[in-house]
Design a protein around this motif. Structure first.
Motif, PDB file in Angstrom:
ATOM      1  N   PRO A 189       0.815  -1.194  -0.032  1.00 10.88           N
ATOM      2  CA  PRO A 189       0.059  -0.060   0.232  1.00 10.88           C
ATOM      3  C   PRO A 189       0.670   1.350  -0.125  1.00 10.88           C
ATOM      4  CG  PRO A 189      -0.785  -1.612   1.726  1.00 10.88           C
ATOM      5  CD  PRO A 189       0.442  -2.104   1.280  1.00 10.88           C
ATOM      6  N   ILE A 190       0.455   2.024  -0.831  1.00 11.01           N
ATOM      7  CA  ILE A 190       1.366   3.499  -0.900  1.00 11.01           C
ATOM      8  C   ILE A 190       1.159   4.335   0.505  1.00 11.01           C
ATOM      9  CG2 ILE A 190       1.585   3.531  -3.358  1.00 11.01           C
ATOM     10  CD1 ILE A 190      -0.764   5.494  -3.439  1.00 11.01           C
ATOM     11  N   LYS A 191       2.355   4.906   0.757  1.00  6.56           N
ATOM     12  CA  LYS A 191       2.318   5.485   1.902  1.00  6.56           C
ATOM     13  C   LYS A 191       2.882   6.941   1.663  1.00  6.56           C
ATOM     14  CE  LYS A 191       2.490   1.910   5.594  1.00  6.56           C
ATOM     15  NZ  LYS A 191       3.190   1.615   6.740  1.00  6.56           N
ATOM     16  N   LEU A 207       5.971  20.243   0.670  1.00  8.05           N
ATOM     17  CA  LEU A 207       6.145  19.206  -0.377  1.00  8.05           C
ATOM     18  C   LEU A 207       5.560  18.006   0.344  1.00  8.05           C
ATOM     19  CD1 LEU A 207       9.899  19.652  -0.833  1.00  8.05           C
ATOM     20  CD2 LEU A 207       8.116  20.304  -2.202  1.00  8.05           C
ATOM     21  N   HIS A 208       5.087  17.110  -0.925  1.00  8.64           N
ATOM     22  CA  HIS A 208       4.289  15.786  -0.496  1.00  8.64           C
ATOM     23  C   HIS A 208       5.245  14.656  -0.978  1.00  8.64           C
ATOM     24  CE1 HIS A 208       0.585  17.959   0.039  1.00  8.64           C
ATOM     25  NE2 HIS A 208       0.918  18.677  -0.846  1.00  8.64           N
ATOM     26  N   ILE A 209       5.685  13.572  -0.037  1.00  7.60           N
ATOM     27  CA  ILE A 209       6.553  12.715  -0.404  1.00  7.60           C
ATOM     28  C   ILE A 209       5.646  11.350  -0.389  1.00  7.60           C
ATOM     29  CG2 ILE A 209       8.598  11.542   0.440  1.00  7.60           C
ATOM     30  CD1 ILE A 209       9.391  13.797   1.843  1.00  7.60           C
ATOM     31  N   LEU A 210       5.759  10.581  -1.473  1.00  2.00           N
ATOM     32  CA  LEU A 210       5.118   9.351  -1.742  1.00  2.00           C
ATOM     33  C   LEU A 210       5.971   8.163  -1.446  1.00  2.00           C
ATOM     34  CD1 LEU A 210       2.153   8.141  -2.358  1.00  2.00           C
ATOM     35  CD2 LEU A 210       2.840   8.168  -5.049  1.00  2.00           C
ATOM     36  N   ALA A 211       5.497   7.062  -0.960  1.00  2.00           N
ATOM     37  CA  ALA A 211       6.706   6.021  -0.901  1.00  2.00           C
ATOM     38  C   ALA A 211       6.016   4.945  -1.519  1.00  2.00           C
ATOM     39  CB  ALA A 211       6.841   5.687   0.783  1.00  2.00           C
ATOM     40  N   ILE A 212       6.785   4.234  -2.183  1.00  2.00           N
ATOM     41  CA  ILE A 212       6.661   3.064  -3.232  1.00  2.00           C
ATOM     42  C   ILE A 212       7.252   1.755  -3.180  1.00  2.00           C
ATOM     43  CG2 ILE A 212       6.182   2.298  -5.663  1.00  2.00           C
ATOM     44  CD1 ILE A 212       4.374   4.567  -5.060  1.00  2.00           C
ATOM     45  N   ASP A 213       6.656   0.670  -2.961  1.00  2.00           N
ATOM     46  CA  ASP A 213       7.133  -0.507  -3.084  1.00  2.00           C
ATOM     47  C   ASP A 213       7.433  -1.033  -4.455  1.00  2.00           C
ATOM     48  OD1 ASP A 213       8.447  -3.121  -2.671  1.00  2.00           O
ATOM     49  OD2 ASP A 213       6.725  -3.729  -1.217  1.00  2.00           O
ATOM     50  N   SER A 214       8.434  -1.147  -5.056  1.00  2.00           N
ATOM     51  CA  SER A 214       8.513  -1.439  -6.439  1.00  2.00           C
ATOM     52  C   SER A 214       8.976  -2.798  -6.609  1.00  2.00           C
ATOM     53  CB  SER A 214       9.711  -0.534  -7.197  1.00  2.00           C
ATOM     54  OG  SER A 214      10.875  -0.829  -6.755  1.00  2.00           O
ATOM     55  N   LEU A 271       8.060   1.050   6.987  1.00  2.00           N
ATOM     56  CA  LEU A 271       7.773   2.655   7.231  1.00  2.00           C
ATOM     57  C   LEU A 271       6.718   2.522   8.564  1.00  2.00           C
ATOM     58  CD1 LEU A 271       7.004   4.139   3.872  1.00  2.00           C
ATOM     59  CD2 LEU A 271       9.147   4.052   5.252  1.00  2.00           C
ATOM     60  N   SER A 272       6.831   1.540   9.449  1.00  2.00           N
ATOM     61  CA  SER A 272       6.161   1.659  10.620  1.00  2.00           C
ATOM     62  C   SER A 272       7.021   2.650  11.521  1.00  2.00           C
ATOM     63  CB  SER A 272       5.998   0.249  11.216  1.00  2.00           C
ATOM     64  OG  SER A 272       7.511  -0.308  11.568  1.00  2.00           O
ATOM     65  N   HIS A 273       8.127   3.049  11.408  1.00  2.00           N
ATOM     66  CA  HIS A 273       8.867   3.861  12.120  1.00  2.00           C
ATOM     67  C   HIS A 273       9.207   5.234  11.637  1.00  2.00           C
ATOM     68  CE1 HIS A 273       9.253   0.689  15.400  1.00  2.00           C
ATOM     69  NE2 HIS A 273       9.485  -0.158  14.489  1.00  2.00           N
TER      70      HIS A 273
END
Length: 659
Positions: A189-191, A207-214, A271-273
């Motif tokens: 799931p994107i965060k 700024l917005h930062i999007l985290a991806i699992d590629s 990304l739980s921390h």
């Protein structure tokens, strides 16, 4: 019919004329000599030659083999960056340029007013201005004294601009993302998270930062990050892999580009921390040139990256390797921009500058046992950092050599060398003790009641008398001027300090023991160490203020200028000047210093030249930084202005005759 024939003849003539003009322009382009000059701030003559002998600087070694160097080059006194670069650029001493120090006081202002030598305008024009007057095209990239704000720059000029926001290390907490447009595929799931940047004189940036699992590996592993201003993924956004550098730029209200580099750091599988997000300072450039030039540079190279981040390194935000990457990025940005201008616009004179060697030596020149926390192991580590800076300079030289055309000449110079510092002196404490400077209850200078105060810079300081009718609200009557100046000079001549000979003796004993243990030791080596030890055992207290000089004295400082202090202080080797008023001296924080007497070996700059106008493989005995500007005029076939005090370095150049 005749009209058609005449028209054809005229067209042919115009065609031939154009071809001839193009040919002549090409011929001039190939025969007229051009100069590229690089100034490496603080580059030491002794270290440069040492590293060349150790085969650590291959491109500079190539220059030495194919050009000319000076065995004993010299700069000016005080050997500080701003006045020394003014001397390089003009061929004139501070008594003409008015740039007497990195920081100085201007007359007819409040006595506490300080002027920056880096922002002050030289009172005689630099070579790039004079060359323009004589029909040459010039370019100045990051060169001291060529700030476009002063309108004394070259035809093409770039300078470091503002720092809009300091660097930071943020702790970012991610949550499930929403409302993103055109987000890429993610196997977890994107965060998302947000980051606000506080901007000086500008609207803050969100700024917005999007985290991806590629990675399609059934494991949560967020390895890609997108930084966006609007949560719509497009070409304006930046996508980076975790723990790799990214860069983001944006437009300021004056249409200039600013930006920063960043890195997402730490563990970030699910990304739980919170995740660490380091970014450099937000910086920009000043660009001057023909119409469209600014846009061209920014499109090709982006914003001017920050020169270093000492604070982040000291706080542990970044590693030494990351610090070097930040510094090298700035140095190579300047280099690539300069060489791009050379290729695209072919200026007759191109001058550019990098400060990284100076930075490293100020922080890491740990070679004297009297220095705080000295150890052989720490010294070796720090010297590795300094060697890195020289290797980076050699890379700059290599790229520049590769860009040279048939009739180009390359000058590699520096403004001064560097000495190890072990003690900071506080001249205002000396003035306070002599009753010439008073302080308030918070120990701040009370200028309204002080007869004199000092402005320190490096190993030098200017002492200004608070003279009535010269300074605003001056308190010293004209008839007392010489008496007060004599008091100042006597106070500093009487100062003596211990030279920490215990540290020197301990070090000498250690060196002698090491020499005796080595199987191949020679008696002269041990004898040399014994001589050092004996010298330090007998060494008395020293005068840390090596020179105490009136600004009107006929001496090598040549500082008879209204910007100069009434008394000039030059520290002895190992001493740097500070602003404290609690004590006379203290262990230094800054390990490398300059500003002292230019006659000292460790303060020697460098001078190396190569090119078709330059004699090959020759070492001349001496040059002065004052000789660089007249030699440039000479090589370019230009008239030398009357204010130039330096001499043409006749022994190294052959110059075509002017028609």
């Amino acid at each position: 019919m005749k009209k058609t024939l005449y028209a054809s003849i005229i067209a042919l003539n115009l065609c031939f004329f154009t071809i001839m003009q193009d040919g002549k322009a090409k011929e001039n382009d190939e025969t007229e000599r051009k100069i590229v000059l690089i100034s490496f701030d603080g580059m030491k003559n002794d270290y440069t030659k040492k590293y060349v002998q150790e085969n650590k600087l291959p491109h500079i070694k190539q220059m030495l083999a194919n050009g000319v160097t000076a065995k004993n080059p010299s700069t000016i006194t005080p050997s500080l960056t701003a006045p020394s670069h003014a001397a390089i650029a003009t061929g004139a001493t501070p008594k003409q340029t008015g740039i007497v120090s990195n920081h100085f006081h201007e007359p007819n202002t409040a006595i506490d007013n300080e002027e920056s030598g880096f922002q002050a305008e030289s009172e005689v024009p630099p070579v790039w201005v004079e060359a323009r007057k004589q029909g040459k095209t010039t370019a100045t990239i990051a060169f001291p004294g060529a700030n476009p704000k002063e309108e004394k720059q070259g035809d093409f000029a770039i300078y470091f601009g503002e720092t809009w926001s300091p660097s930071t290390l943020e702790s970012l907490t991610f949550q499930l993302a929403s409302a993103w447009i055109d987000a890429p595929t993610s196997y977890s799931p994107i965060k998302e998270t947000e980051l606000s940047i506080d901007m000086k004189n500008e609207k803050n940036r969100l700024l917005h930062i999007l985290a991806i699992d590629s990675s399609n590996d059934q494991i949560q592993n967020y390895d890609t990050f997108i930084v966006s201003a609007d949560k719509k993924v497009d070409a304006e956004d930046v996508m980076v892999t975790a723990k790799e550098w990214g860069a983001l730029s944006f437009q300021l209200k004056d249409s200039l580009s600013a930006g920063f580099y960043f890195k997402v750091k730490g563990e970030m599988q699910d990304l739980s921390h919170p995740v660490k997000f380091y970014r450099t300072a937000v910086t920009s450039s000043l660009i001057s040139g023909p119409k469209g030039f600014s846009d061209e540079i920014e499109q090709q190279f982006g914003f001017y990256p920050v020169q270093d981040d000492d604070s982040a390194l000291e706080k542990g935000w970044i590693t030494r390797k990351e610090y070097e990457e930040i510094s090298a990025r700035s140095v190579m940005w300047v280099t690539k921009v300069a060489l791009y201008i050379k290729q695209q616009y072919n200026p007759d004179l191109l001058m550019f500058y990098t400060p990284h060697i100076d930075y490293e030596q100020h922080k890491y020149l740990l070679i004297d046992p009297r220095q705080p926390d000295f150890s052989v192991k720490k010294s070796e580590k720090y010297m590795g950092y300094i060697e890195w800076s020289y290797r980076l300079a050699d890379q700059v030289v290599g790229e520049t050599l590769n860009s040279l055309k048939k009739n180009d000449a390359l000058f590699v110079v520096s403004d001064h060398g560097m000495e190890p510092a072990h003690t900071t002196l506080f001249p205002n404490k000396v003035l306070k003790d002599a009753g010439l400077l008073t302080v308030d209850e918070k120990n701040n200078i009370n200028y309204a009641q002080s007869k004199a105060y000092a402005i320190p810079s490096g190993s030098a300081a200017h002492v200004y008398i608070n003279l009535r009718n010269r300074e605003k609200k001056g308190v010293v009557p004209r008839e007392q001027y010489e008496h007060v100046r004599s008091q100042i000079m006597q106070a500093f001549k009487e100062v003596k300090v211990s030279d920490n000979k215990e540290a020197l003796i301990q070090y000498d004993v250690q060196k002698m023991k090491t020499a005796i243990k080595v199987e191949s030791f020679s008696f002269p080596t041990v004898q040399h160490h014994i001589k050092d030890l004996w010298h330090h055992l007998l060494k008395p207290k020293i005068h840390p203020y090596e020179k105490v000089i009136k600004n009107t004295d006929d001496n090598s400082t040549l500082l008879e200028h209204q910007n100069a202090g009434d008394v000039l202080l030059i520290g002895a080797p190992g001493y740097v000047m500070g602003s404290d008023m609690e004590k006379n001296s203290a262990p230094t924080i800054e390990l490398g210093t300059h500003g002292g007497d230019a006659a000292r070996k460790m303060l020697q700059p460098i001078f190396i030249a190569t090119g078709t106008a330059i004699v090959k493989g020759k070492e001349i005995n001496t040059t002065s930084n004052l000789d660089i500007a007249p030699t440039i005029y000479h090589v370019l076939g230009l008239d030398i202005p009357s204010f130039v005090e330096g001499e043409i370095i006749e022994d190294i150049v052959t110059v075509q005759k002017r028609e």
